[in-house]
Each structure stands twice: as C-alpha cells, then as structure tokens.
Design a protein around this motif. Sequence first.
Motif, PDB file in Angstrom:
ATOM      1  N   GLY A 128       0.797  -1.217   0.000  1.00 17.32           N
ATOM      2  CA  GLY A 128       0.000   0.000   0.000  1.00 17.32           C
ATOM      3  C   GLY A 128       0.825   1.260   0.000  1.00 17.32           C
ATOM      4  N   ARG A 129       2.157   1.100  -0.116  1.00 18.42           N
ATOM      5  CA  ARG A 129       3.056   2.245  -0.038  1.00 18.42           C
ATOM      6  C   ARG A 129       4.032   2.299  -1.211  1.00 18.42           C
ATOM      7  N   ASN A 130       3.792   1.477  -2.227  1.00 19.32           N
ATOM      8  CA  ASN A 130       4.729   1.439  -3.341  1.00 19.32           C
ATOM      9  C   ASN A 130       4.269   2.334  -4.488  1.00 19.32           C
ATOM     10  N   GLY A 131       4.847   2.125  -5.677  1.00 13.07           N
ATOM     11  CA  GLY A 131       4.535   2.981  -6.808  1.00 13.07           C
ATOM     12  C   GLY A 131       3.360   2.529  -7.649  1.00 13.07           C
ATOM     13  N   GLY A 132       2.839   1.315  -7.398  1.00 12.25           N
ATOM     14  CA  GLY A 132       1.723   0.821  -8.192  1.00 12.25           C
ATOM     15  C   GLY A 132       2.108   0.500  -9.616  1.00 12.25           C
TER      16      GLY A 132
END
Length: 469
Positions: free
Chosen positions: A79-83
């Motif tokens: 939920g904290r990455n670049g997607g």
Amino acid sequence: MTGNNIFPVPNATLPYWRSELHGIDSLRTTEELPKECDVLIIGAGLSGVSTAYHLLSDNPSPPSIVLLEAREICSGATGRNGGHLLSPHSYVDPVVREHGVDAARELALFQRDQIYAMKGIAEKENLDCDAVLTRYFETFLTQAHADKVKRQYKEQLKAGLDFIQDVQYVGPKYAEQGSCRFVLYDIKHANWNQLSGVKGAKGGTTTTALQLWPYKFVTGLLARLVERTSINIQTHTPVTSVSPSEDAGSIVTTSRGSIKARKVVFATNAYTAGICPTIEKKIVPIKITCSHIKVPEKSPNQPPHLSHTYGINFNDSSRDYLIPRPDGGIICGGAKSTYAGDKNLWFNNVDDSTLIEQARPHFETVMQDNFRGWENSGAAVDYLWTGKYFADMREVIGYTADSWPHCGKVHGQENHYVLAGYNGAGMPVIFLAAKGISKMIREDVPFEESGIPRIFKVTEKRLEKDVTR
C-alpha cells in the motif's frame, strides 16, 4: 535494531493509495481467533492475499486458512509502493555472470508473465483497480550512463538474449523531444515521435509495463475470497512469535491469543526477521519515501498528460520513478540522494509513522524541473509517505545480501514457507511467486517444480551472507 524489534508501528503515514478505503480494511471474520487451521498466512499485502487466492481458487478440497494482519489490510509495503510493474533488462548482465543465461531468461520471462497474470486477474475478477497496460520509459540524464546502457543493450542483443526483445533502446533524437504523446500499435513497432518530454534525456529504454492501484487490487481480490470461501481474516492482530508444536505443526502467538497451524506462510516482507529468526540479518528493512503530486484544477497552465510511466536516472546512483494517474496526478518515488547520507533515517528502520522531510523539496519541483511543459503548472505534493522497501539492485546497497527475494521453505522448517525481501522490485514477482508457494503447499512439490525463478530459492548458501551497511 534486533530482529525482536522489527514489528509494525501504529499511526503510519497515510499513502495516497489508502485515500479510498475498502469495507474489509479492518475486517475480523470472527470475534475470537480460530483455535486451529490448515494454513496460517502472516501478512495481508500482495504476498499474503495472492497466496490465499491461489490456495483457494479452483481447489476442490480447499484448506482452512487464517490470514493475520498486524494493522489494516494492505497497510504495509504494497500500500506504499509505486503501483507499477515491469520486466527491466538492467539486471541481465549480473544474472548472466553469476547464474548463467538460462537463469536470466527464466527471471525475465517470469516478470513478463507477471504483468499479464495480474492484468488477467484484474479483468477476470472485475477488480476496480485502474489496471492499465502501458509502456515504461527509463531515461538517462548523463551521457556516460546513456552510453553504458546502450552498450549493454547491444551486447545483450549480439549475444542472442532473445528474452529482451520487448526492450528497445531509444537514442537522443527522440529521448527528450515532445509532449509525451505515444502511439503503440504493436509491441515491437512504435511511433517514437514525441516520446519522452524529459528535459536533457541523453537516451532511454522502453518496455511493456502495468500500472494499477495496488490497495484496490489487493482488497478487491480479498473481497472476492470473502464472498465465496470460508477464509478467516483477522486484522489488528500482530504476530509476536511462531514456535513448533508437538505434532510437527506450529503455534502462532498473537496479541489476542494463539492459533495452532499445520503450515505457516511468512508473507511479511520487511518484518520477516522479527518473527522468523532464520531470516534475521538476511532481510533487512529500509525506509524510503514516496509522493503524490497534483496539478491545481484551475491552473491556467495545464501541463501535457503523460501517457506512459518513467524512470529518471539523474546519475548512476540517483533515480526517481514516476507513474501518471488517470486523473492527471503523478506518483513519484525516490529522492534518495536527499537523505542517503544519514543511514539512521532509513537503514534497518521500520518506523513508517514519520516522514523523511528532506525529500519533500525534491518532490515539490520534480515535475517542473524535469518535464517539458510542466514549468508553470503549479504541480505540488499533496501526499507524502514512508514505507518499508528494499534497495533496487541498481542502487549501491542490496537489502538481501544478493539482491534477490527469499522464496520457498524456510531453511530447517519443513512446514514453514516464506516469500519476502523483494529489494524494491516486488510488484513484478509477487503474484506468481505466491502461486508457486501455493503449489508447493497444495501439491507438496519441491521448489524446483513451483515455477519460481531458481535464484529466489532459500538455500543454506544464501543464508550464509548477512546484510551489512
């Protein structure tokens, strides 16, 4: 920091991806913890949820599964990455040198397949997660770096490494010019006119990529399991220890009690060493920072829309990644050069409740400084957050000793499985690595039949090396 201190902290910074929460975000299927289960999965990010999905889908005899999460669903690294996920070619040379061409091919095809597997699942399960198949453009702002990449690319082609055919090197004629309009009419043939728009780009490479909203992918997939299976989900239930039971199973102790499990899956990424002593000093957490940049709706100088995703290499050791959102916003991660000198801020640090403020000024002007047509856009940061990741292999330090994930059976623990330690590149491997772990569990097959790249296997030799500063 010792392994015993590697646990999630409360009050984590709010990432853009958690700005629209799903109804299962803090789900507890039952008021009390189950007494026992067939498979207990620790961690409800992409690794844990994907493992549960593969274990339960199309399974005539599904195991009983308990999914534990210390905080909320998808509140950790996913939920904290670049997607964003792609199959980079920059790793090819070191993999060929250390493991051979076959291992490099195996890894490249695995990452390529991950793109289409996640796209396919998003479509099959009708997940509202903004999944878009696109092209990724890696740019290089110094001539020496661009020349080095061009040389490596040509050597790879000359050597007959057919698995990089989806990659194309773009010279300076097209690397900088244009307003980012890109027409892809075939995976191997493209209109490079007006390609990049990155100021001062000396060259670049392009490859196929998938961008999506990772939180919505994970929560949507888990919601499908809730609808049609008996999976038991317990959020806000941190695991404090895992110990053997008398019958070859395990006792998993949490803040709310204990569960007896026949098999345990550590899908805990940065936190693995806190509850799996075998992994202590083999997977070391680091803290990095990411942002969401927004252009004011009433800005008189609306910038050109970026139609594909980017990496900007300022030099050999400084790099940002940028993922345009459908609404015109930009996810930008990196800025490590602004704080890398103070390792206490990020090395072996799991505290995602505080920001790395040194990075904020960089993100505030990264679009204006680097993209043509954005100079007077008024683009500014509206979300800034931190998370636990692992260094990309292109950076100076790797946070597994050899820069590859640890996947398979935990060494010396027959009924324990791990998939963790992604070195900043988890999105291109996790979903299919989870499929491989589930195959090992469902069919009781060895790692070699799991479909996971050989260089990810947990081995005694790999565990001999500690991660150091």
